[in-house]
Design a protein around this motif. Structure first.
Motif, mmCIF file in Angstrom:
data_model
loop_
_atom_site.group_PDB
_atom_site.id
_atom_site.type_symbol
_atom_site.label_atom_id
_atom_site.label_comp_id
_atom_site.label_asym_id
_atom_site.label_seq_id
_atom_site.Cartn_x
_atom_site.Cartn_y
_atom_site.Cartn_z
ATOM 1 N N SER A 249 -5.335 1.841 -4.618
ATOM 2 C CA SER A 249 -4.992 1.817 -6.030
ATOM 3 C C SER A 249 -3.500 1.917 -6.221
ATOM 4 O O SER A 249 -2.753 2.227 -5.319
ATOM 5 N N ASP B 202 -7.496 9.551 -5.850
ATOM 6 C CA ASP B 202 -7.142 8.143 -5.969
ATOM 7 C C ASP B 202 -7.510 7.427 -4.690
ATOM 8 O O ASP B 202 -7.310 7.950 -3.607
ATOM 9 N N GLU B 203 -8.027 6.229 -4.798
ATOM 10 C CA GLU B 203 -8.294 5.441 -3.606
ATOM 11 C C GLU B 203 -6.985 4.925 -3.038
ATOM 12 O O GLU B 203 -6.020 4.708 -3.750
ATOM 13 N N GLN B 204 -6.966 4.710 -1.735
ATOM 14 C CA GLN B 204 -5.734 4.308 -1.069
ATOM 15 C C GLN B 204 -5.193 3.003 -1.610
ATOM 16 O O GLN B 204 -4.000 2.803 -1.706
ATOM 17 N N GLN C 48 -12.449 15.344 4.188
ATOM 18 C CA GLN C 48 -12.735 13.922 4.389
ATOM 19 C C GLN C 48 -12.855 13.563 5.868
ATOM 20 O O GLN C 48 -12.893 12.385 6.223
ATOM 21 N N CYS D 281 -8.430 9.852 11.684
ATOM 22 C CA CYS D 281 -9.825 10.280 11.653
ATOM 23 C C CYS D 281 -10.099 11.239 12.811
ATOM 24 O O CYS D 281 -9.490 11.137 13.876
ATOM 25 N N GLU E 194 -9.707 3.989 6.008
ATOM 26 C CA GLU E 194 -10.202 3.402 4.766
ATOM 27 C C GLU E 194 -10.916 4.454 3.924
ATOM 28 O O GLU E 194 -11.696 5.259 4.430
ATOM 29 N N GLY E 195 -10.631 4.434 2.635
ATOM 30 C CA GLY E 195 -11.270 5.366 1.718
ATOM 31 C C GLY E 195 -10.581 6.706 1.609
ATOM 32 O O GLY E 195 -11.096 7.611 0.945
ATOM 33 N N THR E 196 -9.424 6.866 2.248
ATOM 34 C CA THR E 196 -8.701 8.134 2.151
ATOM 35 C C THR E 196 -8.312 8.407 0.706
ATOM 36 O O THR E 196 -7.766 7.545 0.027
ATOM 37 N N ARG E 197 -8.605 9.600 0.239
ATOM 38 C CA ARG E 197 -8.348 9.967 -1.150
ATOM 39 C C ARG E 197 -7.234 11.002 -1.225
ATOM 40 O O ARG E 197 -7.222 11.966 -0.447
ATOM 41 N N ARG F 203 0.845 -1.190 0.000
ATOM 42 C CA ARG F 203 0.000 0.000 0.000
ATOM 43 C C ARG F 203 0.882 1.242 0.000
ATOM 44 O O ARG F 203 2.073 1.187 0.289
#
Length: 471
Positions: free
Chosen positions: A469, A465-467, A236, A249, A225-228, A22
């Motif tokens: 990817s 971009d999704e984390q 976010q 978060c 999760e879902g951090t762009r 990742r």
């Protein structure tokens, strides 16, 4: 999505290379932009594409390097405290002082606050900082971490702005030039040891790789999760930890605590503008007595002559010491006034729509943080002269009330810069990327042989971009 500068050939893989499943995400502490860190080699650094703020600097052999420098600095400090610092003699009367006497003499002259500031900024806090670095680097070399390592690591970033050994050296030079025409000056072994200590202390602070340190201490927890990337963290419900860099978060009220270093986190620093305004007002009020009242009294043959900050500059000019007069004038007049005006302007424009490119305002803010502590030169000059020039009625120097007031101005303006929230300068900005960069620039600078193209995406790509990817 970062710029990489000053590349050099690597000998060992950087920490982030150990995580291949990742990307390692970071939120810029100055503009809140989320980016993915590419693998960095020793000598490289990653900058925020939006504001240019330094995100990560990678060093070769970071543990050994910092440990060697900190130990050498501690040895130099011990030597500097063990021998005479400087001395003077005139008409058969003289005096010799040690470094610590620059603080103790201020205490004897009923200036306990100034004495504490001098002692803490040149001896106590630097010693704590260096011992902490030694503790942490030894801890990283052992199979098991030493106790309190994370707590001590968290304190490093809070201590660093108050290390002023290098400023003290400049103050010493100014003090020596001021009395060189009145007496014979001698430099003791401690003088040279203190110069070595100041240089080594500065090198130690520059050698610390904070990203590598926290990675080695506590690993790299997953970003939420879902951090762009390509968006702000606040949009976010996230924020980057200013201490260890990890993205965390926040709760519904915009507060939280870092899961890696336990630092308190906020979407935006609470009451930042109100606190900064209050500190600026206090500093402005103190700046009046700092310039009106004498900063020191010079006694010669029984006659006392009060000297203000401007009076000291005029005295140096009249005796042909133009360079020193310029240093004092810039450090004691231009810098405090400039910093006050700059912070006032930033506070005024922060809550409004930007009328100037945010990157310019961000650079102005960094400049105010950088130059603020150098105004302590005049306070150190007074402390050195008060301790050194002790020849009774023949010649002596005593501190004036302006020394405390001016020291207060310097410290309070530093606190004002720290309390200001630089991310406010970017809230509402329409420019997602640094307008100073060319859109054709791929963000890579220097030798990047061996870096795969997918590990350093263009800093101008703004699509989220999704984390998970491919970076």
């Amino acid at each position: 999505m970062e710029r990489i500068r000053n590349a050099s050939v690597t000998q060992h893989p950087p920490p982030e290379v150990r995580i291949r499943s990742r990307r390692r995400l970071r939120a810029c502490h100055e503009c809140d932009w989320i980016m993915a860190l590419p693998p960095l080699r020793p000598g490289e650094e990653a900058d925020c594409v939006r504001c240019g703020h330094d995100l990560v600097k990678r060093h070769a052999f970071p543990a050994q390097r910092s440990l060697a420098l900190s130990l050498a600095s501690l040895v130099a400090l011990a030597l500097a405290l063990s021998f005479p610092f400087i001395g003077f003699s005139t008409r058969g009367v003289g005096n010799e002082i040690e470094v610590a006497q620059t603080a103790t003499q201020m205490l004897e002259h009923h200036q306990p606050i100034v004495a504490m500031v001098v002692l803490m900024s040149i001896i106590v806090l630097p010693a704590i900082y260096l011992l902490t670095v030694v503790w942490l680097q030894i801890s990283l070399m052992l199979p098991r971490r030493l106790p309190y390592s994370r707590t001590l690591a968290r304190g490093l970033s809070h201590i660093a702005p108050w290390l002023m050994a290098d400023v003290f050296i400049v103050g010493t030079m100014v003090a020596l030039i001021k009395v060189a025409g009145l007496a014979e000056i001698s430099l003791g072994p401690s003088f040279w040891a203190f110069i070595a200590y100041a240089i080594l202390l500065l090198a130690t602070t520059l050698s610390l790789d904070k990203d590598w340190l926290w990675f080695s201490l506590s690993g790299e927890p997953l970003a939420p999760e879902g951090t762009r990337t390509g968006e702000t963290a606040a949009s976010q419900g996230l924020t980057g930890c200013p201490t260890c860099g990890l993205i965390n978060c926040l709760d519904s009220e915009g507060h939280g605590r870092c899961v890696r270093c336990s630092e308190k986190l906020h979407a935006r620093r609470p009451r930042s503008l109100q606190t900064t305004w209050a500190l600026l007002f206090t500093a402005a009020v103190l700046y009046i007595p700092a310039n009106v009242y004498p900063i020191m009294y010079t006694t010669s043959l029984g006659s006392s002559d009060p000297q203000t900050i401007i009076g000291g500059v005029i005295y140096l000019v009249s005796h042909g010491s133009w360079p020193v007069a310029l240093v004092i004038f810039v450090a004691s007049v231009i810098v405090p006034i400039g910093k006050l005006l700059a912070l006032v302007w930033l506070c005024l424009v922060a809550p409004r729509a930007p009328g100037m490119r945010s990157v310019v305002r961000a650079r102005l803010y960094r400049l105010t943080e950088l130059i603020g502590r150098w105004s302590m030169v005049d306070v150190f000059v007074v402390a050195i002269l008060v301790a050194l020039i002790r020849a009774g009625a023949l010649m002596s120097i005593d501190p004036g009330p302006a020394a405390l007031a001016f020291g207060g101005v310097v410290i309070i303006t530093m606190l004002a810069a720290m309390s200001f929230e630089p991310r406010l300068l970017w809230d509402g900005s329409e420019d997602p990327c640094n307008p100073m960069d060319s859109p054709d620039d791929d963000g890579l600078h220097g030798d990047h042989s061996g870096l795969a193209s997918d590990t350093a995406p263009s800093p101008h790509r703004t699509a989220p971009d999704e984390q998970g990817s491919t970076p």
